[in-house]
Design a protein around this motif. Structure first.
Motif, PDB file in Angstrom:
ATOM      1  N   GLN A   8       3.353   5.636  -3.004  1.00 22.36           N
ATOM      2  CA  GLN A   8       2.244   4.728  -2.719  1.00 22.36           C
ATOM      3  C   GLN A   8       1.094   4.934  -3.709  1.00 22.36           C
ATOM      4  O   GLN A   8       0.132   4.205  -3.691  1.00 22.36           O
ATOM      5  CB  GLN A   8       1.697   4.968  -1.299  1.00 22.36           C
ATOM      6  CG  GLN A   8       2.140   3.906  -0.305  1.00 22.36           C
ATOM      7  CD  GLN A   8       3.541   4.168   0.156  1.00 22.36           C
ATOM      8  OE1 GLN A   8       3.881   5.303   0.466  1.00 22.36           O
ATOM      9  NE2 GLN A   8       4.369   3.148   0.177  1.00 22.36           N
ATOM     10  N   LYS A  40       0.992  -2.098  -3.436  1.00 24.93           N
ATOM     11  CA  LYS A  40       2.347  -1.550  -3.397  1.00 24.93           C
ATOM     12  C   LYS A  40       2.916  -1.579  -4.821  1.00 24.93           C
ATOM     13  O   LYS A  40       2.494  -2.391  -5.665  1.00 24.93           O
ATOM     14  CB  LYS A  40       3.227  -2.335  -2.430  1.00 24.93           C
ATOM     15  CG  LYS A  40       3.477  -3.765  -2.821  1.00 24.93           C
ATOM     16  CD  LYS A  40       4.454  -4.392  -1.842  1.00 24.93           C
ATOM     17  CE  LYS A  40       4.623  -5.876  -2.154  1.00 24.93           C
ATOM     18  NZ  LYS A  40       5.620  -6.528  -1.320  1.00 24.93           N
ATOM     19  N   LYS A 264       4.806   2.478   6.316  1.00 24.18           N
ATOM     20  CA  LYS A 264       4.777   1.060   5.940  1.00 24.18           C
ATOM     21  C   LYS A 264       3.474   0.429   6.426  1.00 24.18           C
ATOM     22  O   LYS A 264       2.967   0.784   7.479  1.00 24.18           O
ATOM     23  CB  LYS A 264       5.962   0.363   6.616  1.00 24.18           C
ATOM     24  CG  LYS A 264       6.180  -1.067   6.173  1.00 24.18           C
ATOM     25  CD  LYS A 264       7.430  -1.663   6.804  1.00 24.18           C
ATOM     26  CE  LYS A 264       7.040  -2.797   7.731  1.00 24.18           C
ATOM     27  NZ  LYS A 264       8.168  -3.447   8.395  1.00 24.18           N
ATOM     28  N   THR A 324       4.486   2.485  11.226  1.00 21.99           N
ATOM     29  CA  THR A 324       3.992   1.272  10.569  1.00 21.99           C
ATOM     30  C   THR A 324       2.543   1.094  11.000  1.00 21.99           C
ATOM     31  O   THR A 324       2.235   1.136  12.192  1.00 21.99           O
ATOM     32  CB  THR A 324       4.807   0.034  11.002  1.00 21.99           C
ATOM     33  OG1 THR A 324       6.136   0.202  10.550  1.00 21.99           O
ATOM     34  CG2 THR A 324       4.229  -1.239  10.408  1.00 21.99           C
ATOM     35  N   SER A 385      -1.122  -4.258   1.660  1.00 20.70           N
ATOM     36  CA  SER A 385       0.023  -4.169   2.565  1.00 20.70           C
ATOM     37  C   SER A 385       1.338  -4.200   1.792  1.00 20.70           C
ATOM     38  O   SER A 385       1.395  -4.658   0.652  1.00 20.70           O
ATOM     39  CB  SER A 385       0.022  -5.365   3.523  1.00 20.70           C
ATOM     40  OG  SER A 385      -1.208  -5.470   4.184  1.00 20.70           O
ATOM     41  N   ASP A 386       2.386  -3.726   2.474  1.00 22.84           N
ATOM     42  CA  ASP A 386       3.730  -3.895   1.921  1.00 22.84           C
ATOM     43  C   ASP A 386       4.255  -5.279   2.257  1.00 22.84           C
ATOM     44  O   ASP A 386       4.943  -5.908   1.472  1.00 22.84           O
ATOM     45  CB  ASP A 386       4.674  -2.832   2.499  1.00 22.84           C
ATOM     46  CG  ASP A 386       4.209  -1.437   2.112  1.00 22.84           C
ATOM     47  OD1 ASP A 386       4.105  -1.179   0.897  1.00 22.84           O
ATOM     48  OD2 ASP A 386       3.910  -0.633   3.016  1.00 22.84           O
ATOM     49  N   GLU A 387       3.925  -5.727   3.477  1.00 14.44           N
ATOM     50  CA  GLU A 387       4.313  -7.075   3.886  1.00 14.44           C
ATOM     51  C   GLU A 387       3.127  -7.720   4.571  1.00 14.44           C
ATOM     52  O   GLU A 387       2.261  -7.031   5.124  1.00 14.44           O
ATOM     53  CB  GLU A 387       5.497  -7.013   4.847  1.00 14.44           C
ATOM     54  CG  GLU A 387       6.737  -6.497   4.138  1.00 14.44           C
ATOM     55  CD  GLU A 387       7.949  -6.452   5.045  1.00 14.44           C
ATOM     56  OE1 GLU A 387       8.857  -7.249   4.819  1.00 14.44           O
ATOM     57  OE2 GLU A 387       7.958  -5.637   5.968  1.00 14.44           O
ATOM     58  N   ILE A 406       1.730 -10.570  -2.916  1.00 13.17           N
ATOM     59  CA  ILE A 406       2.715 -10.393  -1.852  1.00 13.17           C
ATOM     60  C   ILE A 406       3.199 -11.766  -1.389  1.00 13.17           C
ATOM     61  O   ILE A 406       2.381 -12.613  -1.012  1.00 13.17           O
ATOM     62  CB  ILE A 406       2.099  -9.683  -0.618  1.00 13.17           C
ATOM     63  CG1 ILE A 406       1.352  -8.419  -1.037  1.00 13.17           C
ATOM     64  CG2 ILE A 406       3.178  -9.359   0.412  1.00 13.17           C
ATOM     65  CD1 ILE A 406       0.467  -7.863   0.063  1.00 13.17           C
TER      66      ILE A 406
END
Ligand code: GDP
Length: 473
Positions: A8, A40, A264, A324, A385-387, A406
């Motif tokens: 990260q 990310k 996450k 998460t 964020s990752d997602e 993203i």
């Protein structure tokens, strides 16, 4: 000097930020050096070489044209010998997302047309961001006579009615309620006429960059600057909208306190449009959101029958390695609260842990600097964020996904979504924002080269959340 050895980049980001802050290193914009460490790994993107080159050239022009200028005098008494042209930017009434998209559009228009962009400092954006240009300022002095713009400067529609003779300033009115002749802005013939106008003023709340790609005078230059057109706003926003040091310090502190150690990160942005009372929690929207998050495995499903989480080996795995961390951004508190309670009271079926956080619940929009600061901080934190799951038709969400590079899950929670049987969300076709009101047929038939037409067919699509809109893909 920065290391990216941890996935990260968190340790490097932490070290970099705190050593530089503690040692008082002389940096006027810490976020410029540090922001990429927080995105990310796949979203840490270099700027395309052609774009870097064009921006360096633009900065040089901006500096040269600003030298020894008294802006009020230059505007009130234009000097015929002055070879520079100008674009005035005022924020106008709109939410922060809309204003940022409009400023990015105005800036790119200035680069494409060799105009010096000058920003009204009475708006909130100058209070949020670092000065983007090296070597000169894009801000106008506080006493710049903006009141003249509202009263004595013709709009494009008036210039079309009354003639262009001796016009030195034109007001471009590019909001969603522009009328027929304001829309002539999007015609090649108008663009040619505007070349002879020394001062233009930009009043818009829209993202017009996809539309620029449909204009013959700009297309070739644009495709050179942006080899991947789904990242136009990403590159521009990471150049123009870097948080100033005090806001950046808050962003870093919140990220390191709540999000960075999780396995996450999920960003959820909930924004309801076209509903009577926007301050209400709307249960069908909550159901739609959870269907999207769980069906697409953004969050684990919960077990409501078995109150015991699947066992795991405490010695082998730290809790953070199966956690998460969710950031819920919404004007309403209750979406956050419902999700938090769901995962507090029930174990996730996969044995993972879900932490839920929210930073603000403003209730409604009222356009203050304080509200803009909160919104800006949340946009940036969502971008780490990752997602991400964003709300249909929300420019707030577009800015977050763009800053973060993203691809979002786009939540179908607009209008009468529960009656139209749409899926709870769709995967975004692009990272780039939607141009909601492109006013496509505003010019008499203009023929484009077949190469340009083919390119448009391939790279400009109707938006998934607005059939009349345009999106770069
Ligand atoms: P849009 O209306 O969804 O396109 O987004 P805008 O950013 O243009 O306007 C909404 C405004 O409402 C924002 O600028 C904020 O001031 C406020 N707002 C909406 N949603 C949120 C949120 O999740 N967090 C915060 N802090 N403010 C929000």
């Amino acid at each position: 000097k920065l290391t990216l050895s941890d996935p990260q980049g968190t340790h490097a980001a932490f070290d970099e930020h705190y050593t530089s802050t503690e040692m008082g290193r002389s940096s006027n914009c810490l976020s410029r050096q540090e922001h990429s460490l927080f995105h990310k790994a796949s979203a840490r993107l270099g700027m395309p070489a052609e774009l870097s080159f064009a921006l360096a050239k633009y900065e040089e022009m901006h500096k040269r044209c600003s030298q020894d200028k008294n802006w009020t005098h230059a505007f009130s008494n234009p000097d015929p010998a002055d070879t520079c042209d100008y674009l005035l930017y005022t924020e106008g009434p709109a939410g922060l997302g809309n204003r940022l998209l409009s400023l990015a559009s105005a800036f790119l228009f200035a680069v494409l047309t060799n105009r010096v962009i000058l920003v009204d400092r009475s708006g909130d954006i100058p209070e949020l961001v670092c000065e983007p240009l090296s070597g000169s300022s894009w801000l106008l002095p506080a006493d710049f006579p903006f009141e003249k713009l509202d009263h004595s400067v013709p709009k494009l529609r008036e210039a079309y009615k009354e003639g262009w003779n001796d016009t030195k300033v034109i007001y471009l009115y590019l909001r969603e309620d522009q009328n027929g002749d304001d829309r002539q802005f999007f015609c090649t013939a108008t663009q040619q006429k505007l070349e002879s106008i020394k001062w233009l003023a930009w009043n818009s709340n829209q993202y017009y960059i996809p539309r620029f790609f449909t204009l013959a005078p700009f297309w070739q230059q644009l495709v050179q600057l942006f080899p991947d057109v789904s990242l136009v706003f990403t590159h521009l926003s990471r150049y123009l909208f870097l948080p100033n040091n005090s806001i950046w310090d808050r962003i870093v502190r919140i990220h390191l306190s709540y999000f960075s150690s999780a396995q996450k990160r999920l960003g959820l942005q909930v924004r309801l449009h076209s509903r009577g009372d926007l301050s209400e929690f709307y249960p069908p929207a909550y159901t739609q959101i959870m269907n999207c998050l769980i069906n697409n495995e953004l969050l684990p499903n919960v077990s409501t029958t078995n109150s015991m989480a699947p066992s795991f080996n405490h010695k082998q795995q730290k809790p953070t390695e199966r956690t998460t961390s969710v950031l819920v951004a919404s004007l309403q508190f209750k979406y956050y609260e419902e999700i938090r309670i769901l995962y507090m009271n029930n174990p996730a079926q996969d044995g993972k842990f879900v932490q839920v956080h929210s930073l603000s619940h403003e209730g409604r929009e009222w356009h203050s600097l304080d509200q803009d600061i909160k919104a800006f901080i949340e946009m940036w934190l969502l971008s780490f964020s990752d997602e991400i799951a964003t709300s249909s038709w929300s420019t707030f969400g577009y800015v977050a996904q763009g800053l973060g590079a993203i691809t979002p899950h786009l939540l179908n929670i607009r209008g009468d979504f529960e009656k139209n049987g749409l899926p709870s969300c769709v995967v975004g076709q692009s990272i780039d924002p939607c141009n909601h009101f492109p006013f496509m047929n505003s010019c008499e038939s203009e023929s484009l080269s077949s190469e340009h037409s083919q390119w448009i067919q391939q790279h400009i699509k109707p938006c998934q959340d607005e059939g009349n809109g345009l999106q770069l893909v």
